[in-house]
Design an enzyme around this catalytic site. Sequence first.
Site, mmCIF file in Angstrom:
data_model
loop_
_atom_site.group_PDB
_atom_site.id
_atom_site.type_symbol
_atom_site.label_atom_id
_atom_site.label_comp_id
_atom_site.label_asym_id
_atom_site.label_seq_id
_atom_site.Cartn_x
_atom_site.Cartn_y
_atom_site.Cartn_z
ATOM 1 N N HIS A 95 -13.267 33.371 60.672
ATOM 2 C CA HIS A 95 -12.078 33.554 61.678
ATOM 3 C C HIS A 95 -10.775 34.059 60.966
ATOM 4 C CE1 HIS A 95 -10.360 30.191 59.291
ATOM 5 N NE2 HIS A 95 -11.694 29.557 59.342
HETATM 6 P P1 TYD Z 1 -12.662 25.511 59.768
HETATM 7 O O1 TYD Z 1 -11.468 26.068 59.703
HETATM 8 O O2 TYD Z 1 -13.536 26.362 61.172
HETATM 9 O O3 TYD Z 1 -13.707 25.627 58.658
HETATM 10 P P2 TYD Z 1 -13.932 26.943 57.563
HETATM 11 O O4 TYD Z 1 -12.923 27.992 57.950
HETATM 12 O O5 TYD Z 1 -13.874 26.375 56.348
HETATM 13 O O6 TYD Z 1 -15.420 27.204 58.002
HETATM 14 O O7 TYD Z 1 -12.726 24.053 60.310
HETATM 15 C C1 TYD Z 1 -14.045 23.243 60.438
HETATM 16 C C2 TYD Z 1 -13.707 22.085 61.381
HETATM 17 O O8 TYD Z 1 -12.792 21.315 61.038
HETATM 18 C C3 TYD Z 1 -13.011 22.422 62.646
HETATM 19 O O9 TYD Z 1 -13.669 21.529 63.716
HETATM 20 C C4 TYD Z 1 -11.714 22.107 62.579
HETATM 21 C C5 TYD Z 1 -11.607 21.060 61.406
HETATM 22 N N1 TYD Z 1 -10.327 21.301 60.902
HETATM 23 C C6 TYD Z 1 -9.509 20.221 60.931
HETATM 24 O O10 TYD Z 1 -9.439 19.104 61.717
HETATM 25 N N2 TYD Z 1 -8.301 20.058 60.016
HETATM 26 C C7 TYD Z 1 -8.016 21.303 59.111
HETATM 27 O O11 TYD Z 1 -7.015 21.154 58.619
HETATM 28 C C8 TYD Z 1 -9.071 21.969 59.070
HETATM 29 C C9 TYD Z 1 -8.968 23.315 57.982
HETATM 30 C C10 TYD Z 1 -10.089 22.016 59.816
#
Ligand code: TYD
Length: 138
Positions: free
Chosen positions: A52
């Site tokens: 993303h």
């Molecule tokens: P995501 O940012 O997609 O993870 P990565 O980039 O590490 O693969 O986040 C994964 C899940 O966690 C998504 O459902 C959103 C949640 N999340 C939060 O609730 N708070 C946060 O600060 C972050 C970074 C993610």
Amino acid sequence: MNITQCRIIELPKIGDPRGNLTFIEGGRHIPFDIRRVYYLYDVPGGAERGGHAHKGLHQLIIAVAGSFDIHLDDGCGRKTIHMNRSYNGLYVCPMIWREMDNFSSGAVCMVLASEYYDETDYLRDYEDFIRTTKEAGR
Ligand code: TYD
């Protein structure tokens, strides 16, 4: 924003026979104030994270333990950075698509972020990301 603005920031390291210490002060060692910290751990072998971009978020990504690869893409160019030093942070500016993989066993990826969690700041679809970078360039 483009990929050339993403860079490794070498953080202060206090060496000591008892173990090293690194510290980070928002706005001093990194180009933003810190609103949020999160970390990835217990990442299974072969897993991929990220996939993303963020519209407005600034981040510093640190391999606090172990190692992993970060692939950055600004819609024009790409680069891959191997993270394996606890005293190095990768500054990632807004509008950079990032993917992370090749996590070693025991790796901990700590992220300092400029804003609270906000799902509306995410671009989770690559085509959407490319469209948005082109619109911004007009
Ligand atoms: P995501 O940012 O997609 O993870 P990565 O980039 O590490 O693969 O986040 C994964 C899940 O966690 C998504 O459902 C959103 C949640 N999340 C939060 O609730 N708070 C946060 O600060 C972050 C970074 C993610």
